[in-house]
Write a protein that holds these residues in place. Structure first.
Motif, PDB file in Angstrom:
ATOM      1  N   LEU A  87     -22.565  42.056  50.781  1.00 36.70           N
ATOM      2  CA  LEU A  87     -21.115  41.858  50.674  1.00 36.70           C
ATOM      3  C   LEU A  87     -20.775  40.708  49.738  1.00 36.70           C
ATOM      4  N   ASN A  88     -21.533  39.637  49.830  1.00 34.77           N
ATOM      5  CA  ASN A  88     -21.275  38.463  48.993  1.00 34.77           C
ATOM      6  C   ASN A  88     -21.438  38.762  47.504  1.00 34.77           C
ATOM      7  N   ARG A  89     -22.297  39.706  47.157  1.00 35.56           N
ATOM      8  CA  ARG A  89     -22.640  39.950  45.759  1.00 35.56           C
ATOM      9  C   ARG A  89     -21.909  41.130  45.142  1.00 35.56           C
ATOM     10  N   ILE A  90     -21.419  42.074  45.946  1.00 38.56           N
ATOM     11  CA  ILE A  90     -20.718  43.225  45.367  1.00 38.56           C
ATOM     12  C   ILE A  90     -19.220  42.983  45.238  1.00 38.56           C
ATOM     13  N   ARG A  91     -18.695  41.971  45.891  1.00 36.37           N
ATOM     14  CA  ARG A  91     -17.248  41.790  45.997  1.00 36.37           C
ATOM     15  C   ARG A  91     -16.560  41.696  44.642  1.00 36.37           C
ATOM     16  N   VAL A  92     -17.227  41.107  43.639  1.00 34.72           N
ATOM     17  CA  VAL A  92     -16.581  40.920  42.336  1.00 34.72           C
ATOM     18  C   VAL A  92     -16.432  42.240  41.580  1.00 34.72           C
TER      19      VAL A  92
ATOM     20  N   SER B 111      -4.980  42.844  57.592  1.00 34.35           N
ATOM     21  CA  SER B 111      -6.414  42.552  57.494  1.00 34.35           C
ATOM     22  C   SER B 111      -7.052  43.147  56.247  1.00 34.35           C
ATOM     23  N   ALA B 112      -6.255  43.682  55.329  1.00 37.16           N
ATOM     24  CA  ALA B 112      -6.803  44.332  54.139  1.00 37.16           C
ATOM     25  C   ALA B 112      -7.032  43.330  53.020  1.00 37.16           C
ATOM     26  N   GLY B 113      -8.019  43.625  52.175  1.00 34.48           N
ATOM     27  CA  GLY B 113      -8.215  42.839  50.975  1.00 34.48           C
ATOM     28  C   GLY B 113      -9.586  42.207  50.864  1.00 34.48           C
ATOM     29  N   PRO B 114      -9.759  41.333  49.871  1.00 39.10           N
ATOM     30  CA  PRO B 114     -11.059  40.686  49.638  1.00 39.10           C
ATOM     31  C   PRO B 114     -11.270  39.490  50.555  1.00 39.10           C
ATOM     32  N   ASN B 115     -12.517  39.048  50.632  1.00 43.86           N
ATOM     33  CA  ASN B 115     -12.901  37.886  51.449  1.00 43.86           C
ATOM     34  C   ASN B 115     -13.562  36.832  50.590  1.00 43.86           C
ATOM     35  N   GLU B 116     -13.631  35.633  51.119  1.00 40.01           N
ATOM     36  CA  GLU B 116     -14.508  34.606  50.572  1.00 40.01           C
ATOM     37  C   GLU B 116     -15.960  34.959  50.924  1.00 40.01           C
ATOM     38  N   PRO B 117     -16.952  34.442  50.201  1.00 43.27           N
ATOM     39  CA  PRO B 117     -18.352  34.674  50.571  1.00 43.27           C
ATOM     40  C   PRO B 117     -18.655  34.101  51.952  1.00 43.27           C
ATOM     41  N   PHE B 118     -19.653  34.690  52.600  1.00 45.34           N
ATOM     42  CA  PHE B 118     -20.076  34.252  53.928  1.00 45.34           C
ATOM     43  C   PHE B 118     -21.382  33.470  53.830  1.00 45.34           C
ATOM     44  N   THR B 119     -21.533  32.522  54.732  1.00 48.12           N
ATOM     45  CA  THR B 119     -22.777  31.754  54.778  1.00 48.12           C
ATOM     46  C   THR B 119     -23.938  32.623  55.233  1.00 48.12           C
ATOM     47  N   ASP B 120     -23.698  33.420  56.261  1.00 47.23           N
ATOM     48  CA  ASP B 120     -24.717  34.301  56.830  1.00 47.23           C
ATOM     49  C   ASP B 120     -24.019  35.293  57.751  1.00 47.23           C
ATOM     50  N   ALA B 121     -24.801  36.114  58.457  1.00 46.16           N
ATOM     51  CA  ALA B 121     -24.213  37.134  59.333  1.00 46.16           C
ATOM     52  C   ALA B 121     -23.394  36.504  60.446  1.00 46.16           C
TER      53      ALA B 121
END
Length: 390
Positions: A153-158, A193-203
């Motif tokens: 998720l962190n890497r595909i978001r862009v 709740s729709a839209g993009p997120n900030e990156p996550f530290t972990d699960a």
């Protein structure tokens, strides 16, 4: 991987009609789906990638199909063609057809599907839920566990706004050309709740965010976590949700190949320690807006630079980014050809506007053409939408 598609149910004139529940009664008797009552009791909105099926959606003018787990793009294509035909047959049995349109070109008064959960959504979200009649395409790709899923998720978001542009298929809303290629993406972002997120530290960080969203008491349940991409609640998959439903099966297959390539590329990057791009969610929201506005006919935001670039150039960068994963899966030729074909002939939004111009502004003709293309026929094959029997 698995694919879910939401479809409009229309009558012989091309107008959406609330026959989805009736069609699903037919499908359920054939062992091909669930009724609204059965689906409501299962309460598994958006997490249905385990087995092929037809199920209800929020509005009675819709139904949803889902493929079983597939391992090749050839399987995805075969399953989508089969389940589109079964959805069309179920609709035909009650006097309708199905159209892979992400919004209704013609004016329509959405009718809610019966069921406790849908009633709760209408009560909680007012006009947003009442007016919502949109059809998306969701692609699930398997991951090892939640840790790998969050790294993905962190890497595909862009890259997700690029998929919105590639799949744009909703230029019309309530009888009006919106000026957008994907107006569905605009309407969809009305959900809180729709839209993009900030990156996550972990699960654990990801699940803390889910808990925090649920703790607000705003969304009903985890089924309403409408992030652009999320971990499936029920299956070991990442689910990408930014695409309009696509008119052509072959374009949906292209999307599935790209999503699998993105997920595999991201998993490899995480394994080798390549850090995810640090792009703010606000910037991704702007990129998504721009993608929905112009589709493939204008500039997109290049994820590498954060600046505008021609759509063809950004798609070439996406293909280059995922090429090793596509090659290893045997998908490189199929996906590259599919992207090239979309650039040459245009998206579903381009087809809709072309039919609209050719017919002197007849929006029902746009729907009839979409019915034909959904069924795998040429866009000019349907001068009318006949009532078929099965």
């Amino acid at each position: 991987m698995g694919v879910e598609e939401e479809l409009l149910v229309v009558d012989p004139t091309g107008r959406p009609v609330p026959l989805g529940p009736d069609a699903l009664e037919i499908a359920a008797r054939r062992g091909e789906g669930e009724t609204a009552e059965e689906h409501d009791s299962n309460d598994d909105d958006g997490n249905e990638a385990s087995a092929a099926h037809l199920v209800p959606e929020l509005k009675a003018q819709q139904l949803e199909l889902g493929t079983p787990v597939c391992h090749t793009l050839a399987e995805v294509e075969s399953e989508l063609r089969f389940w589109r035909s079964r959805a069309d047959a179920a609709a035909a049995a009650v006097g309708g057809r199905v159209a892979a349109l992400a919004t209704s070109p013609v004016p329509v008064e959405p009718v809610a599907t019966e069921g406790e959960r849908y009633a709760q959504m209408l009560d909680a979200f007012g006009l947003t839920a009442q007016e919502m009649l949109t059809c998306g395409c969701h692609v699930h790709v398997g991951v090892e566990d939640d840790e790998e899923g969050v790294a993905v998720l962190n890497r595909i978001r862009v890259w997700l706004p690029v998929l919105t542009a590639l799949t744009a298929n909703s230029p019309f809303w309530q009888g009006t050309d919106t000026g957008y290629a994907s107006y569905r993406s605009q309407a969809w972002h009305r959900w809180p709740s729709a839209g993009p997120n900030e990156p996550f530290t972990d699960a654990a960080d990801y699940h803390r965010l889910i808990d925090a969203v649920l703790a607000t008491g705003t969304v009903l349940d985890t089924g309403m976590i409408y992030f652009d991409a999320r971990l499936s609640e029920k299956w070991p998959t990442v689910e990408v949700r930014t695409a309009d439903v696509l008119l052509r099966v072959e374009d949906a297959v292209t999307l599935a190949g790209l999503v699998r390539g993105l997920v595999e590329t991201a998993a490899r990057e995480a394994e080798t320690g390549i850090a995810p791009p640090q792009v703010r969610a606000e910037v991704l929201r702007v990129a998504a807006w721009r993608a929905g506005r112009s589709g493939l006919t204008g500039d997109l935001i290049d994820p590498r630079s954060g600046t505008p670039a021609p759509a063809a150039e950004v798609l070439a960068a996406l293909l280059e980014h995922v090429r090793p994963a596509l090659t290893d899966a045997g998908d490189e030729h199929r996906v590259s050809e599919g992207v090239g074909e979309l650039l040459r002939r245009g998206t579903g939004a381009d087809l809709q506007r072309r039919v609209h111009r050719r017919t002197g502004g007849d929006l029902t003709a746009v729907v009839r053409a979409a019915v034909a293309v959904t069924a795998g026929e040429p866009e000019d094959a349907a001068q009318a939408v006949p009532s078929r029997t099965d």
